[in-house]
Design a protein around this motif. Structure first.
Motif, PDB file in Angstrom:
ATOM      1  N   ASN A  59      -4.673  -6.635  -9.879  1.00  0.00           N
ATOM      2  CA  ASN A  59      -4.854  -7.497  -8.712  1.00  0.00           C
ATOM      3  C   ASN A  59      -4.628  -8.970  -9.054  1.00  0.00           C
ATOM      4  O   ASN A  59      -5.416  -9.570  -9.789  1.00  0.00           O
ATOM      5  CB  ASN A  59      -6.260  -7.309  -8.137  1.00  0.00           C
ATOM      6  N   TRP A 110       2.360   1.635  -3.413  1.00  0.00           N
ATOM      7  CA  TRP A 110       1.312   2.085  -4.331  1.00  0.00           C
ATOM      8  C   TRP A 110       1.079   3.591  -4.188  1.00  0.00           C
ATOM      9  O   TRP A 110       0.964   4.309  -5.183  1.00  0.00           O
ATOM     10  CB  TRP A 110       0.028   1.304  -4.065  1.00  0.00           C
ATOM     11  N   SER A 141       0.830  -1.214   0.000  1.00  0.00           N
ATOM     12  CA  SER A 141       0.000   0.000   0.000  1.00  0.00           C
ATOM     13  C   SER A 141       0.859   1.257   0.000  1.00  0.00           C
ATOM     14  O   SER A 141       0.556   2.237  -0.690  1.00  0.00           O
ATOM     15  CB  SER A 141      -0.960  -0.001   1.191  1.00  0.00           C
ATOM     16  N   LEU A 174       4.249  -5.495  -6.173  1.00  0.00           N
ATOM     17  CA  LEU A 174       3.082  -4.683  -6.512  1.00  0.00           C
ATOM     18  C   LEU A 174       2.921  -4.721  -8.028  1.00  0.00           C
ATOM     19  O   LEU A 174       3.819  -4.301  -8.764  1.00  0.00           O
ATOM     20  CB  LEU A 174       3.297  -3.238  -6.053  1.00  0.00           C
ATOM     21  N   CYS A 221       0.848  -3.551 -11.421  1.00  0.00           N
ATOM     22  CA  CYS A 221      -0.019  -2.457 -11.864  1.00  0.00           C
ATOM     23  C   CYS A 221      -0.019  -2.369 -13.387  1.00  0.00           C
ATOM     24  O   CYS A 221       0.802  -2.969 -14.074  1.00  0.00           O
ATOM     25  CB  CYS A 221       0.409  -1.126 -11.246  1.00  0.00           C
ATOM     26  N   ARG A 250      -4.175  -0.576 -10.326  1.00  0.00           N
ATOM     27  CA  ARG A 250      -3.661  -1.783  -9.681  1.00  0.00           C
ATOM     28  C   ARG A 250      -4.037  -2.971 -10.547  1.00  0.00           C
ATOM     29  O   ARG A 250      -5.124  -3.029 -11.122  1.00  0.00           O
ATOM     30  CB  ARG A 250      -4.277  -1.966  -8.284  1.00  0.00           C
TER      31      ARG A 250
END
Length: 375
Positions: A40, A20, A17, A316, A318, A38
């Motif tokens: 996921n 991000w 987070s 992460l 994206c 994002r």
């Protein structure tokens, strides 16, 4: 809607987070016109390192195949819409526009349970897309076969007099048929019409005087009748051929005309039905292939991220859609959010040559990155 997207994953050091938030802040500050989402990806089944390495070798090739089928169906849709004069409609996946499906991707647990081995998921996607591609070939071949038959008929209807169907140009009263007389149809080059009219009576014996009548002309030829005794028909044909005139075989038949008209109407109905059916099938199948492709991309990001950053999975993922002028700036931002040591390692020339294929792009980056082209 953008037509080109980057799918990237960045290594997470503390929390996804916070990374991000930093990425959003950097993009907003330095490349505000770049959409950012994002991507996921659920916790998939990792398996062994050997299985991941083996899978990684096949991912790029399989991705090219799935992407190619997606583009093939899209092009078929565009062609069918153009031919049908149908207004192009936005392509969808389960009722969602394809760009929205990509940027708001949600893994389909029912279709691809996360406990399934990655190799099994990839093979399943490849098998499904292969079946759809085979089905596409069969349906397109059937449609093109009817189109070819129609085109052949249209060429006969609208081509030059040397090849076209003459049945709609000749009336019953133009033909004399009796026990001894026969009417032939001559195709005469337009520049030879005077020669024809002055010579046809002398090409053989027993030609009925002044029996030749002009029925039709196109850009190159004129269609003439000539009546003569049937016993000299072959002699007349040979003499006419020597003079550069073509005698077309023709037998007037009202039943044959009705049959040809009915055949044409049936083919036109078949073509319209097959085109409509193929278009609807393509809409549905494009959604299936695109959904499969996005799940494949998720597996690819997951696999390459583990091979790049190690275990346990901590990255992460994206999706970005930078403009061409923003690409360098966005690359710089992404690189800045990676470890310095990692960045230096990936920028060394020796390693760039050896590992460039892992990310799927021509350039090597200190993070996983590959491009999705929607068209």
């Amino acid at each position: 809607m953008a037509s080109r997207y980057w799918v990237v994953s960045l290594p997470v050091q503390n929390s996804a987070s916070s990374l991000w938030n930093r990425l959003q802040e950097q993009i907003s500050k330095h490349s505000f016109d770049t959409p950012l989402y994002r991507f996921n990806i659920p916790n998939l089944r990792v398996g062994t390192l050997d299985s991941l390495l083996a899978l990684s070798d096949d991912l790029l090739k399989s991705n090219s195949f799935v992407e190619g089928v997606s583009h093939k169906i899209r092009r078929q849709i565009e062609e069918l819409e153009r031919i049908s004069s149908v207004e192009s409609s936005a392509l969808t996946v389960d009722g969602v526009p394809v760009d929205s499906y990509l940027t708001r991707f949600v893994w389909d647990e029912a279709k691809y349970p996360t406990v399934t081995p990655l190799r099994e998921i990839v093979d399943g996607i490849h098998s499904l897309v292969s079946k759809i591609e085979d089905d596409l070939k069969v349906r397109v071949a059937e449609y093109n076969n009817v189109r070819s038959q129609l085109n052949a008929i249209n060429r006969k209807q609208s081509g030059s007099l040397a090849v076209r169907d003459l049945s709609n140009l000749v009336k019953p009263e133009d033909i004399v048929t009796s026990e001894h007389l026969v009417t032939l149809l001559a195709i005469v080059p337009k520049y030879s019409q005077k020669d024809w009219l002055s010579s046809y009576e002398t090409l053989t014996q027993y030609v009925v005087p002044r029996s030749s009548k002009n029925l039709y002309e196109d850009n190159e030829y004129a269609l003439y009748t000539v009546t003569l005794f049937s016993l000299v028909a072959d002699n007349f044909k040979n003499s006419a051929r020597e003079r550069g005139y073509q005698i077309r075989d023709f037998e007037y038949s009202p039943e044959a005309q009705v049959s040809r008209k009915q055949e044409l109407e049936n083919l036109m109905k078949d073509q319209e039905s097959l085109r409509s059916s193929l278009l609807q099938w393509c809409y549905t199948s494009y959604g299936e292939v695109f959904s499969s492709w996005m799940h494949f991309c998720a597996v690819r990001v997951f696999t390459e991220s583990i091979l790049r950053y190690g275990l346990p999975p901590s990255f992460l993922a994206c999706v970005l859609a930078p403009s061409v002028k923003s690409e360098k700036k966005v690359r710089s931002i992404l690189e800045g959010l990676c470890e310095i040591a990692n960045s230096t390692y990936w920028k060394s020339e020796e390693e760039v040559g050896g590992m460039a294929g892992l990310g799927g792009d021509a350039d090597s980056h200190p993070y996983v990155s590959f491009t999705i082209n929607l068209v």
